[in-house]
Design an enzyme around this catalytic site. Structure first.
Site, PDB file in Angstrom:
ATOM      1  N   HIS A 101       0.764  -1.219  -0.033  1.00  0.00           N
ATOM      2  CA  HIS A 101       0.067  -0.006  -0.085  1.00  0.00           C
ATOM      3  C   HIS A 101       0.704   1.401  -0.182  1.00  0.00           C
ATOM      4  O   HIS A 101       0.549   2.405   0.435  1.00  0.00           O
ATOM      5  CB  HIS A 101      -0.934   0.055   1.298  1.00  0.00           C
ATOM      6  CG  HIS A 101      -1.700  -1.161   1.342  1.00  0.00           C
ATOM      7  ND1 HIS A 101      -2.925  -1.383   0.738  1.00  0.00           N
ATOM      8  CD2 HIS A 101      -1.428  -2.192   2.256  1.00  0.00           C
ATOM      9  CE1 HIS A 101      -3.542  -2.461   1.064  1.00  0.00           C
ATOM     10  NE2 HIS A 101      -2.351  -3.260   1.938  1.00  0.00           N
ATOM     11  N   GLN A 112      -6.693  -5.197 -43.348  1.00  0.00           N
ATOM     12  CA  GLN A 112      -5.544  -4.435 -43.831  1.00  0.00           C
ATOM     13  C   GLN A 112      -5.208  -3.574 -42.664  1.00  0.00           C
ATOM     14  O   GLN A 112      -3.932  -3.171 -42.401  1.00  0.00           O
ATOM     15  CB  GLN A 112      -6.097  -3.555 -44.879  1.00  0.00           C
ATOM     16  CG  GLN A 112      -4.795  -2.640 -45.448  1.00  0.00           C
ATOM     17  CD  GLN A 112      -5.326  -2.133 -46.807  1.00  0.00           C
ATOM     18  OE1 GLN A 112      -5.269  -2.642 -47.814  1.00  0.00           O
ATOM     19  NE2 GLN A 112      -5.642  -0.652 -46.820  1.00  0.00           N
ATOM     20  N   LYS A 159      15.087  21.794 -11.779  1.00  0.00           N
ATOM     21  CA  LYS A 159      14.311  20.601 -11.912  1.00  0.00           C
ATOM     22  C   LYS A 159      15.341  19.800 -12.572  1.00  0.00           C
ATOM     23  O   LYS A 159      16.047  19.627 -13.529  1.00  0.00           O
ATOM     24  CB  LYS A 159      13.025  20.835 -12.672  1.00  0.00           C
ATOM     25  CG  LYS A 159      12.160  21.710 -11.962  1.00  0.00           C
ATOM     26  CD  LYS A 159      11.514  20.911 -10.811  1.00  0.00           C
ATOM     27  CE  LYS A 159      10.650  19.712 -11.408  1.00  0.00           C
ATOM     28  NZ  LYS A 159       9.481  19.859 -12.342  1.00  0.00           N
ATOM     29  N   SER A 187      13.868  21.679 -16.585  1.00  0.00           N
ATOM     30  CA  SER A 187      12.678  22.599 -16.809  1.00  0.00           C
ATOM     31  C   SER A 187      12.830  23.782 -17.693  1.00  0.00           C
ATOM     32  O   SER A 187      13.932  24.365 -17.502  1.00  0.00           O
ATOM     33  CB  SER A 187      12.245  22.638 -15.486  1.00  0.00           C
ATOM     34  OG  SER A 187      10.971  23.918 -15.380  1.00  0.00           O
ATOM     35  N   GLU A 219       8.869   8.463 -17.195  1.00  0.00           N
ATOM     36  CA  GLU A 219       7.414   8.843 -17.276  1.00  0.00           C
ATOM     37  C   GLU A 219       6.990   8.289 -19.015  1.00  0.00           C
ATOM     38  O   GLU A 219       5.702   7.908 -19.212  1.00  0.00           O
ATOM     39  CB  GLU A 219       7.407  10.000 -17.085  1.00  0.00           C
ATOM     40  CG  GLU A 219       7.478  10.633 -15.830  1.00  0.00           C
ATOM     41  CD  GLU A 219       7.658  12.265 -15.579  1.00  0.00           C
ATOM     42  OE1 GLU A 219       7.719  12.454 -14.441  1.00  0.00           O
ATOM     43  OE2 GLU A 219       7.464  12.959 -16.600  1.00  0.00           O
TER      44      GLU A 219
END
Length: 483
Positions: A176, A342, A303, A297, A310
């Site tokens: 979890h 096709q 960043k 970024s 991703e």
């Protein structure tokens, strides 16, 4: 640069336009196709990827026709030599682009006529485009399965190598996405080795099922010529010919098998990519992705985005969509061939390309990512991840039923939480206050190292077990390489 289409074919096309007829279909049609029909009917822009398989199938067919006396030896030799010359042209990048020739099959036949003259028309004896397309597509998908299997073997090797580096590296194991029990990083990486192994088995199973040749089934009913389908099947590396001509030309199970295997594989890759995305985030800080698989970024200079991971995660959705697209195309088609089929190739081509990119990207990330092992250990030591070890100790050393031990451990966790301590730091007096059967020996099991070392069951996270699985995996991969 497009190749020069056969002069004779051009003349037929020009004559067709003058008459309003479509000469590719002979005398049956008095009118030529509408402009939109030309566009919707042509598959050459995408099925020219099948040129290698198309030429290989045609050469095998021509050799068989010559061997059976359906063509003369000279005719078969001319056709084969012409096809080999076209192979060299296509390999040099001179692929056809004339939509009037509809597909790679007609384009190659037209080019063959340009090179060897009217004898090219004999190549299509005892076959139809229906079995020709089915054969070419099977050959292509078979090649795709082999390519993916080889790429996945490289990913497995990367996982095994990094797991060997970190067989003792402690990290938190999650359920979890909550800290559950400590595990080793090597154990975690080997979990993905197992997933990829199952993916490889699915591609291999699909390959085994598809490895029968439709060539010679003709349009749908077989042929009246004395052909040898076993000969062409063997020449193309098939295990034998398909057993029913109707099924031969209408079957696309092999493409669906590939796409379903690709979908499952992409899901595994997506899960690994998601872990890399999470682990690279500042709150986790488990890994540092290399520059080669990161981006910056446009506005925030600090960043470091895990874009490759991703995109792998995103590709899974597109691959699943390709699988669904072909399922929907095939779901209601009567026997035998329908023009809907096709559209079987674009989703497979797209899925194969995306899967190849995803595998390569994940292999590179696994090989080059830096693992921040001190951060992993610090989080493994937090979150009371050795609580189960306390419960197990009570069962083993104090003969406490597990459910009672679970309750006692819960009280200990609550006490540690209120005191702002980890379980291993709770004073013995506090533990004895919870249950008098607890003594100083319990501290031996409350460290994360002791916890992982105790998980010695087959397939467990104990470093010795992890190393044993790594040795087995390496032996299997080395055995494949030596075949």
């Amino acid at each position: 640069r497009p190749i020069t289409i056969a002069r004779a074919a051009k003349e037929r096309m020009a004559d067709s336009e003058n008459r309003g007829a479509n000469s590719m279909w002979g005398g049956r049609f008095a009118q030529g196709p509408a402009a939109v029909m030309r566009e919707i009917n042509a598959s050459l822009p995408f099925d020219k990827r099948l040129w290698r398989q198309d030429i290989a199938g045609s050469i095998a067919h021509a050799r068989m026709l010559g061997a059976k006396g359906i063509l003369t030896t000279d005719e078969a030799s001319q056709i084969i030599a012409g096809l080999e010359a076209i192979h060299a042209e296509y390999a040099a990048g001179n692929l056809p682009e004339d939509l009037d020739l509809e597909d790679i099959h007609m384009a190659t036949e037209a080019r063959l006529a340009d090179k060897i003259g009217p004898v090219a028309g004999r190549l299509h004896t005892a076959r139809s485009r229906n079995d020709q397309v089915a054969t070419d597509f099977r050959l292509f998908v078979r090649d795709c399965a082999d390519e993916v299997d080889a790429s996945l073997a490289l990913l497995q090797r990367a996982l095994v190598d990094r797991a060997a580096e970190h067989a003792d590296t402690v990290m938190p194991g999650f359920t979890h996405l909550q800290s559950a029990q400590p595990v080793t990083l090597g154990h975690h990486l080997m979990a993905y080795h197992e997933m990829i192994g199952r993916d490889r088995s699915r591609f291999r199973d699909a390959r085994a099922r598809m490895n029968l040749s439709p060539l010679g089934a003709a349009a749908l009913a077989g042929t009246g010529f004395p052909t040898d389908r076993h000969m062409t099947a063997a020449a193309l590396g098939f295990d034998g010919p398909t057993r029913n001509s109707l099924d031969s030309v209408s079957d696309r199970d092999f493409a669906l098998d590939y796409l379903m295997a690709a979908t499952q594989c992409s899901l595994h890759l997506s899960r690994l990519a998601e872990e890399f995305v999470i682990w690279a985030s500042q709150p986790f800080g488990f890994i540092s992705l290399p520059d080669a698989y990161s981006t910056g970024s446009s506005i925030m200079p600090q960043k470091r985005n895990p874009d490759a991971a991703e995109l792998v995660r995103g590709h899974a959705g597109r691959i699943m969509g390709c699988m669904t697209a072909l399922c929907v195309t095939m779901k209601g088609l009567p026997l035998a061939y329908s023009k809907d089929m096709q559209d079987d190739k674009p989703p497979l081509f797209e899925a194969h390309d995306l899967l190849g990119l995803s595998i390569t990207a994940m292999t590179g990330m696994v090989e080059t990512t830096s693992f921040r092992t001190e951060r992993m250990r610090a989080l493994a030591e937090s979150g009371f991840s050795t609580a189960t070890d306390l419960a197990d100790w009570l069962v083993r050393e104090a003969n406490v039923p597990f459910r009672e031990a679970h309750h006692i451990t819960g009280r200990a966790v609550k006490a540690a939480e209120e005191a702002g301590l980890q379980l291993a730091a709770l004073p013995i007096a506090t533990l004895k206050g919870i249950d008098t059967r607890i003594d100083e020996r319990v501290y031996a099991v409350l460290t994360v190292d002791a916890s992982v070392a105790s998980r010695k069951s087959y397939g467990g996270t104990a470093p010795d077990q992890v190393r044993a699985r790594i040795a087995e995996a390496r032996a299997a991969l080395n055995g494949e390489a030596g075949q």
